[in-house]
Design a protein around this motif. Structure first.
Motif, PDB file in Angstrom:
ATOM      1  N   GLU A   1       0.829  -1.203   0.000  1.00  0.00           N
ATOM      2  CA  GLU A   1       0.000   0.000   0.000  1.00  0.00           C
ATOM      3  C   GLU A   1       0.867   1.258   0.000  1.00  0.00           C
ATOM      4  O   GLU A   1       0.577   2.227  -0.717  1.00  0.00           O
ATOM      5  CB  GLU A   1      -0.924  -0.003   1.208  1.00  0.00           C
ATOM      6  CG  GLU A   1      -1.917   1.156   1.216  1.00  0.00           C
ATOM      7  CD  GLU A   1      -2.885   1.098   2.386  1.00  0.00           C
ATOM      8  OE1 GLU A   1      -3.560   2.119   2.635  1.00  0.00           O
ATOM      9  OE2 GLU A   1      -2.961   0.049   3.054  1.00  0.00           O
ATOM     10  N   ALA A   2       1.943   1.236   0.783  1.00  0.00           N
ATOM     11  CA  ALA A   2       2.802   2.421   0.873  1.00  0.00           C
ATOM     12  C   ALA A   2       3.564   2.659  -0.427  1.00  0.00           C
ATOM     13  O   ALA A   2       3.576   3.779  -0.950  1.00  0.00           O
ATOM     14  CB  ALA A   2       3.774   2.272   2.039  1.00  0.00           C
ATOM     15  N   THR A   3       4.201   1.629  -0.937  1.00  0.00           N
ATOM     16  CA  THR A   3       5.011   1.819  -2.145  1.00  0.00           C
ATOM     17  C   THR A   3       4.154   2.175  -3.350  1.00  0.00           C
ATOM     18  O   THR A   3       4.576   2.945  -4.218  1.00  0.00           O
ATOM     19  CB  THR A   3       5.852   0.569  -2.447  1.00  0.00           C
ATOM     20  OG1 THR A   3       4.993  -0.580  -2.543  1.00  0.00           O
ATOM     21  CG2 THR A   3       6.887   0.327  -1.367  1.00  0.00           C
ATOM     22  N   SER A   4       2.936   1.638  -3.410  1.00  0.00           N
ATOM     23  CA  SER A   4       2.042   1.976  -4.516  1.00  0.00           C
ATOM     24  C   SER A   4       1.613   3.439  -4.468  1.00  0.00           C
ATOM     25  O   SER A   4       1.218   4.007  -5.485  1.00  0.00           O
ATOM     26  CB  SER A   4       0.801   1.074  -4.486  1.00  0.00           C
ATOM     27  OG  SER A   4       1.163  -0.274  -4.733  1.00  0.00           O
ATOM     28  N   ALA A   5       1.700   4.040  -3.280  1.00  0.00           N
ATOM     29  CA  ALA A   5       1.365   5.461  -3.123  1.00  0.00           C
ATOM     30  C   ALA A   5       2.594   6.358  -3.249  1.00  0.00           C
ATOM     31  O   ALA A   5       2.522   7.557  -2.971  1.00  0.00           O
ATOM     32  CB  ALA A   5       0.693   5.688  -1.766  1.00  0.00           C
ATOM     33  N   GLY A   6       3.732   5.774  -3.640  1.00  0.00           N
ATOM     34  CA  GLY A   6       4.942   6.567  -3.820  1.00  0.00           C
ATOM     35  C   GLY A   6       5.660   6.884  -2.532  1.00  0.00           C
ATOM     36  O   GLY A   6       6.406   7.870  -2.459  1.00  0.00           O
ATOM     37  N   ILE A   7       5.473   6.068  -1.508  1.00  0.00           N
ATOM     38  CA  ILE A   7       6.130   6.266  -0.209  1.00  0.00           C
ATOM     39  C   ILE A   7       7.330   5.330  -0.124  1.00  0.00           C
ATOM     40  O   ILE A   7       7.209   4.132  -0.361  1.00  0.00           O
ATOM     41  CB  ILE A   7       5.155   5.969   0.953  1.00  0.00           C
ATOM     42  CG1 ILE A   7       3.957   6.933   0.882  1.00  0.00           C
ATOM     43  CG2 ILE A   7       5.856   6.071   2.301  1.00  0.00           C
ATOM     44  CD1 ILE A   7       2.779   6.505   1.738  1.00  0.00           C
ATOM     45  N   GLY A   8       8.497   5.854   0.216  1.00  0.00           N
ATOM     46  CA  GLY A   8       9.696   5.034   0.363  1.00  0.00           C
ATOM     47  C   GLY A   8       9.644   4.249   1.660  1.00  0.00           C
ATOM     48  O   GLY A   8       9.418   4.823   2.727  1.00  0.00           O
ATOM     49  N   VAL A   9       9.874   2.919   1.583  1.00  0.00           N
ATOM     50  CA  VAL A   9       9.763   2.051   2.761  1.00  0.00           C
ATOM     51  C   VAL A   9      11.108   1.403   3.090  1.00  0.00           C
ATOM     52  O   VAL A   9      11.846   0.978   2.188  1.00  0.00           O
ATOM     53  CB  VAL A   9       8.701   0.952   2.532  1.00  0.00           C
ATOM     54  CG1 VAL A   9       8.585   0.052   3.764  1.00  0.00           C
ATOM     55  CG2 VAL A   9       7.350   1.571   2.204  1.00  0.00           C
ATOM     56  N   PHE A  10      11.391   1.303   4.381  1.00  0.00           N
ATOM     57  CA  PHE A  10      12.613   0.695   4.910  1.00  0.00           C
ATOM     58  C   PHE A  10      12.182  -0.156   6.106  1.00  0.00           C
ATOM     59  O   PHE A  10      11.379   0.294   6.928  1.00  0.00           O
ATOM     60  CB  PHE A  10      13.571   1.800   5.361  1.00  0.00           C
ATOM     61  CG  PHE A  10      14.958   1.370   5.754  1.00  0.00           C
ATOM     62  CD1 PHE A  10      16.006   1.438   4.844  1.00  0.00           C
ATOM     63  CD2 PHE A  10      15.231   0.931   7.037  1.00  0.00           C
ATOM     64  CE1 PHE A  10      17.298   1.087   5.205  1.00  0.00           C
ATOM     65  CE2 PHE A  10      16.516   0.564   7.412  1.00  0.00           C
ATOM     66  CZ  PHE A  10      17.552   0.646   6.487  1.00  0.00           C
ATOM     67  N   VAL A  11      12.693  -1.393   6.217  1.00  0.00           N
ATOM     68  CA  VAL A  11      12.257  -2.293   7.285  1.00  0.00           C
ATOM     69  C   VAL A  11      13.440  -2.693   8.159  1.00  0.00           C
ATOM     70  O   VAL A  11      14.470  -3.152   7.650  1.00  0.00           O
ATOM     71  CB  VAL A  11      11.577  -3.557   6.719  1.00  0.00           C
ATOM     72  CG1 VAL A  11      11.144  -4.493   7.850  1.00  0.00           C
ATOM     73  CG2 VAL A  11      10.363  -3.173   5.860  1.00  0.00           C
ATOM     74  N   VAL A  12      13.279  -2.522   9.471  1.00  0.00           N
ATOM     75  CA  VAL A  12      14.285  -2.907  10.457  1.00  0.00           C
ATOM     76  C   VAL A  12      13.807  -4.185  11.136  1.00  0.00           C
ATOM     77  O   VAL A  12      12.704  -4.234  11.683  1.00  0.00           O
ATOM     78  CB  VAL A  12      14.506  -1.788  11.492  1.00  0.00           C
ATOM     79  CG1 VAL A  12      15.534  -2.216  12.536  1.00  0.00           C
ATOM     80  CG2 VAL A  12      14.960  -0.513  10.785  1.00  0.00           C
ATOM     81  N   GLY A  13      14.638  -5.214  11.102  1.00  0.00           N
ATOM     82  CA  GLY A  13      14.236  -6.533  11.565  1.00  0.00           C
ATOM     83  C   GLY A  13      14.159  -6.700  13.067  1.00  0.00           C
ATOM     84  O   GLY A  13      14.508  -5.815  13.846  1.00  0.00           O
ATOM     85  N   LEU A  14      13.698  -7.899  13.452  1.00  0.00           N
ATOM     86  CA  LEU A  14      13.512  -8.224  14.868  1.00  0.00           C
ATOM     87  C   LEU A  14      14.850  -8.450  15.560  1.00  0.00           C
ATOM     88  O   LEU A  14      15.826  -8.864  14.942  1.00  0.00           O
ATOM     89  CB  LEU A  14      12.656  -9.483  15.013  1.00  0.00           C
ATOM     90  CG  LEU A  14      11.216  -9.404  14.509  1.00  0.00           C
ATOM     91  CD1 LEU A  14      11.144  -9.759  13.035  1.00  0.00           C
ATOM     92  CD2 LEU A  14      10.330 -10.356  15.312  1.00  0.00           C
ATOM     93  N   THR A  15      14.864  -8.207  16.864  1.00  0.00           N
ATOM     94  CA  THR A  15      16.070  -8.408  17.673  1.00  0.00           C
ATOM     95  C   THR A  15      15.911  -9.630  18.568  1.00  0.00           C
ATOM     96  O   THR A  15      14.790  -9.998  18.935  1.00  0.00           O
ATOM     97  CB  THR A  15      16.349  -7.172  18.553  1.00  0.00           C
ATOM     98  OG1 THR A  15      15.187  -6.895  19.360  1.00  0.00           O
ATOM     99  CG2 THR A  15      16.677  -5.963  17.683  1.00  0.00           C
ATOM    100  N   PRO A  16      17.020 -10.282  18.952  1.00  0.00           N
ATOM    101  CA  PRO A  16      16.941 -11.492  19.775  1.00  0.00           C
ATOM    102  C   PRO A  16      16.625 -11.200  21.232  1.00  0.00           C
ATOM    103  O   PRO A  16      16.833 -10.092  21.731  1.00  0.00           O
ATOM    104  CB  PRO A  16      18.340 -12.097  19.635  1.00  0.00           C
ATOM    105  CG  PRO A  16      19.228 -10.933  19.329  1.00  0.00           C
ATOM    106  CD  PRO A  16      18.398  -9.985  18.516  1.00  0.00           C
ATOM    107  N   SER A  17      16.107 -12.240  21.910  1.00  0.00           N
ATOM    108  CA  SER A  17      15.799 -12.160  23.331  1.00  0.00           C
ATOM    109  C   SER A  17      16.780 -13.047  24.101  1.00  0.00           C
ATOM    110  O   SER A  17      17.711 -13.619  23.517  1.00  0.00           O
ATOM    111  CB  SER A  17      14.365 -12.627  23.581  1.00  0.00           C
ATOM    112  OG  SER A  17      14.277 -14.039  23.396  1.00  0.00           O
ATOM    113  N   LEU A  18      16.551 -13.218  25.402  1.00  0.00           N
ATOM    114  CA  LEU A  18      17.358 -14.111  26.221  1.00  0.00           C
ATOM    115  C   LEU A  18      16.782 -15.522  26.263  1.00  0.00           C
ATOM    116  O   LEU A  18      17.379 -16.424  26.849  1.00  0.00           O
ATOM    117  CB  LEU A  18      17.466 -13.568  27.651  1.00  0.00           C
ATOM    118  CG  LEU A  18      18.224 -12.251  27.823  1.00  0.00           C
ATOM    119  CD1 LEU A  18      18.090 -11.747  29.258  1.00  0.00           C
ATOM    120  CD2 LEU A  18      19.690 -12.412  27.454  1.00  0.00           C
ATOM    121  N   ASP A  19      15.609 -15.712  25.652  1.00  0.00           N
ATOM    122  CA  ASP A  19      14.894 -16.985  25.660  1.00  0.00           C
ATOM    123  C   ASP A  19      15.208 -17.765  24.387  1.00  0.00           C
ATOM    124  O   ASP A  19      14.866 -17.315  23.285  1.00  0.00           O
ATOM    125  CB  ASP A  19      13.395 -16.719  25.776  1.00  0.00           C
ATOM    126  CG  ASP A  19      12.562 -17.975  25.916  1.00  0.00           C
ATOM    127  OD1 ASP A  19      12.824 -18.963  25.213  1.00  0.00           O
ATOM    128  OD2 ASP A  19      11.622 -17.984  26.739  1.00  0.00           O
TER     129      ASP A  19
END
Length: 279
Positions: A186-204
């Motif tokens: 939806e964002a890119t089709s509207a001409g919005i630049g998208v950047f994704v930051v991934g998940l971080t690890p836990s102690l479990d």
């Protein structure tokens, strides 16, 4: 530099997904030189392949079939204006995006924004992180909350980072993956630049196996769409400073000052300047 610092998984030969150079083994370093890494695109054959056909119109939750990603058509090309650029940047995610647990109140978002000042960019940044926000919550709110922040801005940018609350809430991976795909499409089709930051690890350890699986799924969604995905899981999963920061935090789930600095380093050195067309 050890194999663990390079993101290997307990001696495994698997290559890291997403983008990212090896992470420093000790202290966070913010280097002024732009990263030589390019956004992760995945194998050429896969990146050009179409997505699966669109899901039925009815609510996927009412069907025994897992939700399927919509067919993805090429998005509107994102353009960068000449001269001083008026950039509105919105960060949408959960508690880590909000910087919860950082005694300095900066989180990784504040640190990244501080390092993104440029004479050709008039940057206005908004942190819309909400504790406990799932990908479903992001689907429901990202546009309504972002559009007022972008009003009057000639360049719109969206940074996404969420997923752990999907796991904790019992959301299926298929639904979580679909939610990310829908926001990006939806964002890119509207001409919005998208950047994704991934998940971080836990102690479990058990939770980490589920986090890694979802991180791989998110990286695949981004790769299919030509969107930069920053792998934060593997570089930090065996990073002593990250684990020590989690262990020292009151809830043993959110990092402190050092941990947020590590996330910021990964973001800044994995396609950030390329995404913003900063030289």
């Amino acid at each position: 530099m050890t194999d663990s610092a390079n993101g290997s998984d307990n001696g495994s030969d698997r290559q890291p997904y997403g983008v990212g150079p090896a992470y420093p083994s000790a202290h966070t370093r913010f280097d002024d030189a732009a990263s030589a890494q390019r956004p992760f695109r995945g194998p050429a054959a896969e990146s050009s392949a179409p997505e699966e056909p669109p899901a039925p119109a009815e609510d996927p939750a009412a069907s025994s079939e897992p939700p399927r990603e919509p067919y993805f058509a090429p998005s509107t090309d994102f353009t960068v204006a000449e001269g001083v650029r008026d950039v509105g940047m919105v960060f949408v995610g959960a508690s880590t995006t909000a910087g919860y647990g950082d005694p300095k109140g900066l989180g990784w978002v504040g640190r990244v924004v501080a390092r993104t000042q440029h004479p050709d960019v008039d940057l206005t940044a908004y942190n819309l992180g909400i504790r406990g926000s799932t990908s479903g919550d992001v689907v429901a709110r990202w546009s309504a909350e972002s559009q007022p922040r972008w009003k009057g801005r000639s360049e719109r940018r969206l940074v996404l980072s969420f997923g752990t609350d999907d796991i904790l809430s019992g959301m299926t991976m298929a639904r979580s993956r679909l939610n990310l795909a829908n926001v990006i499409d939806e964002a890119t089709s509207a001409g919005i630049g998208v950047f994704v930051v991934g998940l971080t690890p836990s102690l479990d350890g058990e939770l980490n196996r589920r986090i890694e699986a979802l991180a791989e799924a998110q990286a695949d969604v981004c790769s299919r769409r030509g969107v930069t995905y920053v792998d934060c899981f593997r570089p930090l999963a065996s990073h002593d400073q990250w684990m020590a920061d989690l262990a020292a935090s009151p809830d043993r789930a959110h990092p402190g000052q050092a941990g947020y600095g590590l996330i910021a380093w990964l973001v800044l050195h994995n396609g950030w300047n390329d995404w913003l067309s900063l030289r």
